[in-house]
Design a protein around this motif. Structure first.
Motif, PDB file in Angstrom:
ATOM      1  N   THR A 267      -4.926   0.226  -0.487  1.00 30.51           N
ATOM      2  CA  THR A 267      -3.726  -1.011  -0.391  1.00 30.51           C
ATOM      3  C   THR A 267      -4.685  -2.216  -0.722  1.00 30.51           C
ATOM      4  OG1 THR A 267      -2.603   0.021   1.393  1.00 30.51           O
ATOM      5  CG2 THR A 267      -2.518  -2.493   1.340  1.00 30.51           C
ATOM      6  N   CYS A 270      -5.323  -2.159  -4.437  1.00 33.25           N
ATOM      7  CA  CYS A 270      -4.118  -2.600  -5.113  1.00 33.25           C
ATOM      8  C   CYS A 270      -4.011  -4.081  -4.883  1.00 33.25           C
ATOM      9  CB  CYS A 270      -2.880  -2.044  -4.607  1.00 33.25           C
ATOM     10  SG  CYS A 270      -1.354  -1.801  -5.451  1.00 33.25           S
ATOM     11  N   VAL A 278       2.466  -5.814  -2.391  1.00 32.92           N
ATOM     12  CA  VAL A 278       2.024  -4.354  -1.962  1.00 32.92           C
ATOM     13  C   VAL A 278       2.633  -3.976  -0.689  1.00 32.92           C
ATOM     14  CG1 VAL A 278      -0.119  -3.039  -1.777  1.00 32.92           C
ATOM     15  CG2 VAL A 278      -0.058  -4.835  -3.377  1.00 32.92           C
ATOM     16  N   SER A 297      -0.452  -7.290   2.804  1.00 33.62           N
ATOM     17  CA  SER A 297       0.409  -6.238   2.561  1.00 33.62           C
ATOM     18  C   SER A 297       1.543  -6.222   3.470  1.00 33.62           C
ATOM     19  CB  SER A 297      -0.210  -4.950   2.538  1.00 33.62           C
ATOM     20  OG  SER A 297      -0.397  -4.399   3.909  1.00 33.62           O
ATOM     21  N   ALA A 444      -1.655  -0.760  -9.055  1.00 33.52           N
ATOM     22  CA  ALA A 444      -1.190  -2.156  -9.315  1.00 33.52           C
ATOM     23  C   ALA A 444      -1.117  -2.609 -10.689  1.00 33.52           C
ATOM     24  CB  ALA A 444      -2.623  -3.110  -8.804  1.00 33.52           C
TER      25      ALA A 444
END
Ligand SMILES: NC(=O)C1=CN([C@@H]2O[C@H](COP(=O)(O)OP(=O)(O)OC[C@H]3O[C@@H](n4cnc5c(N)ncnc54)[C@H](O)[C@@H]3O)[C@@H](O)[C@H]2O)[C@@H](O)CC1
Ligand SMILES: Nc1ncnc2c1ncn2[C@@H]1O[C@H](COP(=O)(O)OP(=O)(O)O)[C@@H](O)[C@H]1O
Ligand SMILES: [K+]
Length: 500
Positions: A267, A270, A278, A297, A444
């Motif tokens: 995460t 990304c 995200v 996120s 991503a």
């Protein structure tokens, strides 16, 4: 950058000579004089005693030219002609003539008894065979190479370590020079990038000898080496009037059985790689840890619902710390039923696929699978050698229309037709968690609508560059995956600075 075989290289050499009006001797002189400059950086011209072993073809010609140049610098040398053939090229003969004119003694080695005592040598230059080796070296050369490998001398191979083939593996009873440095001309050579042989050519340096870029560009090869200039042209500028919706929604699924860290690092990576939004699904026991470590996120509690209610995930990354439980199986079934536009499968998602091979045909076209070597074996079966591994990977990609990212030093991307080997990264990455970061970077880029193959090349390269830049503050020993994430910004900066 392309990776060419012996035939293709010979064609590029010929084209270069023709287009630049060079004789083979002049091209050889250019190659040798550039290699010479690198050799001077590695030796002590006053103290070192350099033994130069020259074959009877063009690689040997380079060795003879180097002998002359070292002699002119007053370096103490001994030159050996490793005479495996009586026919030699014009360029070779010209170099022999120059050595004779300079009264440099040329010793001949054409059988085992003529192998010299190597003890006095502090440096050995290996110019026996170059890219042209196409069959087993004669027995006396195998013996010579064995002896060379046993010495303490600093060993420099010219172009290719003698005994190494460009396109086939080496039998276990065949010798090849294990050099400390390989000065290779213009382009990297395939065996340097494959673990079985690359392990013995850890230190290779590309020596630009001005071969025709035009001809290299025209030459078709499945093998490529990912460099800064290849990927900087892929990276897109973020438009001034863009908004978060312009950069895609990424959904990451994993983090079960105590492995929250895994998907949380994905995460973070990304988030640091440009995705618009995200979303992360992990075991609910980990949601507060996610909130602490990735404020930006969005936590998804009910993954099946999220998949059903939103048909428009721009990219889904699944598998990081997912586990192999029934719950993991169900999540995988949901993902496959959803048929995401862009799908990346890592770690346990790959392990589940290996157990349930009937799922492979359900993968959306161009799905990206990121196995390390162990995971790859489970997917495609055992291989005989690295070349066989590449064939098996290619076949797998063709059959299932997917992209494989085979992780490790010089990570290799295969799309069923071509191979792309990474040039960035270091052994500091050889730690649990590094792969989770890579999965985040690529997901991503997929969410941002980069073409699949471009997202893979860019992601793999940036991940390695971040790890290389992180060595400013960390060492290969101390580097950990979260350090790599913290250097992603600098890695992007480096590429952004190259966008026109
Ligand atoms: N003008 C050019 O083409 C240039 C060539 N250069 C050098 O030339 C090298 C390539 O030259 P070559 O094509 O002559 O290749 P090599 O110097 O590698 O020699 C291969 C030759 O040996 C023969 N051979 C192959 N395996 C053998 C074996 N096991 N036993 C006995 N003979 C064997 C081959 O038939 C071929 O004639 C490069 O690696 C590089 O070092 C550089 O000087 C750059 C310019
Ligand atoms: N010796 C190495 N040199 C360069 N990169 C490496 C090396 N070893 C591993 N890596 C990289 O580190 C990552 C490791 O991924 P992986 O083994 O899946 O780790 P994990 O799943 O535990 O996070 C991959 O990107 C791989 O290419
Ligand atoms: K060599």
């Amino acid at each position: 950058m392309k990776i060419l075989n012996a035939k293709e290289l010979a064609e590029v050499d010929a084209f270069t000579m023709n287009s630049q009006s060079l004789s083979d001797w002049e091209l050889m002189e250019r190659a040798s004089s550039r290699a010479f400059l690198e050799i001077l950086k590695k030796i002590n011209p006053e103290k070192d005693f350099v033994y130069i072993f020259c074959g009877t073809s063009n690689n040997g010609g380079d060795g003879l030219a180097l002998a002359r140049m070292l002699n002119q610098k007053q370096v103490k040398i001994r030159v050996f002609e490793v005479a495996y053939s009586s026919s030699t090229s014009k360029a070779y003969q010209k170099n022999i003539k120059f050595l004779k004119e300079n009264r440099i003694q040329i010793n001949t080695v054409q059988n085992q008894n003529e192998i010299p005592d190597l003890n006095p040598a502090t440096c050995i230059i290996d110019a026996i065979f170059g890219v042209g080796l196409n069959r087993r070296m004669p027995g006396f050369i195998q013996e010579l190479v064995k002896k060379i490998n046993l010495t303490e001398a600093f060993k420099i191979s010219i172009d290719v370590p003698s005994g190494m083939y460009l396109e086939q593996s080496i039998e276990t009873d065949e010798e090849f020079v294990i050099s400390d440095l390989c000065l290779t001309f213009q382009l990297p050579k395939l065996p340097f990038l494959l673990p079985e042989t690359g392990h013995y050519v850890e230190n290779f340096k590309l020596i630009d000898i001005g071969l025709s870029e035009e001809k290299i560009k025209q030459t078709k090869t499945p093998y490529n080496y990912i460099t800064t200039s290849d990927v900087s042209s892929i990276l897109k500028k973020r438009a001034k009037f863009s908004h978060k919706g312009s950069f895609g929604n990424a959904l990451l699924i994993g983090g079960y059985e105590g492995m929250w860290g895994s998907v949380i690092m994905t995460t973070q990576a990304c988030l640091r790689s440009g995705a618009g939004k995200v979303y992360t699904h992990l075991d609910k026991t980990g949601r507060l840890v996610l909130a602490q470590h990735a404020l930006e996120s969005i936590y998804i509690q009910n993954c099946p619902k999220a998949l059903k209610s939103n048909p428009n995930w721009n990219a889904i990354g699944v598998g990081m710390g997912l586990g192999l439980s029934n719950n993991a199986v169900q999540l995988m079934e949901e993902v496959l039923a959803h048929q995401p536009k862009r799908l990346l499968l890592d770690a346990d998602a790959i392990n589940l696929l290996s157990k349930q091979k009937n799922w492979l045909k359900l993968l959306p076209k161009n799905s990206v699978l990121t196995p390390h070597i162990g995971e790859l074996k489970r997917l495609v079966g055992e291989w005989d050698n690295d070349f066989d591994k590449l064939n098996k990977a290619k076949q797998f990609c063709k059959t299932y229309q997917v992209v494989l990212i085979i992780k490790g030093a010089h990570t290799c991307i295969c799309d069923g037709t071509n191979f792309y080997f990474n040039s960035s990264g270091n052994p500091g990455l050889a730690k649990a968690g590094s792969g989770d970061v890579l999965a985040g970077v690529i997901t991503a880029l997929l969410a941002q609508n980069y073409k699949v193959l471009e997202a893979c090349q860019l992601g793999v390269y940036l991940h390695g560059v971040a790890a290389d830049l992180a060595l400013e503050s960390f060492s290969e020993h101390s580097l950990i995956a979260t350090d790599v994430i913290s250097y992603l910004g600098k890695a992007f900066q480096l590429l952004e600075s190259k966008i026109d």
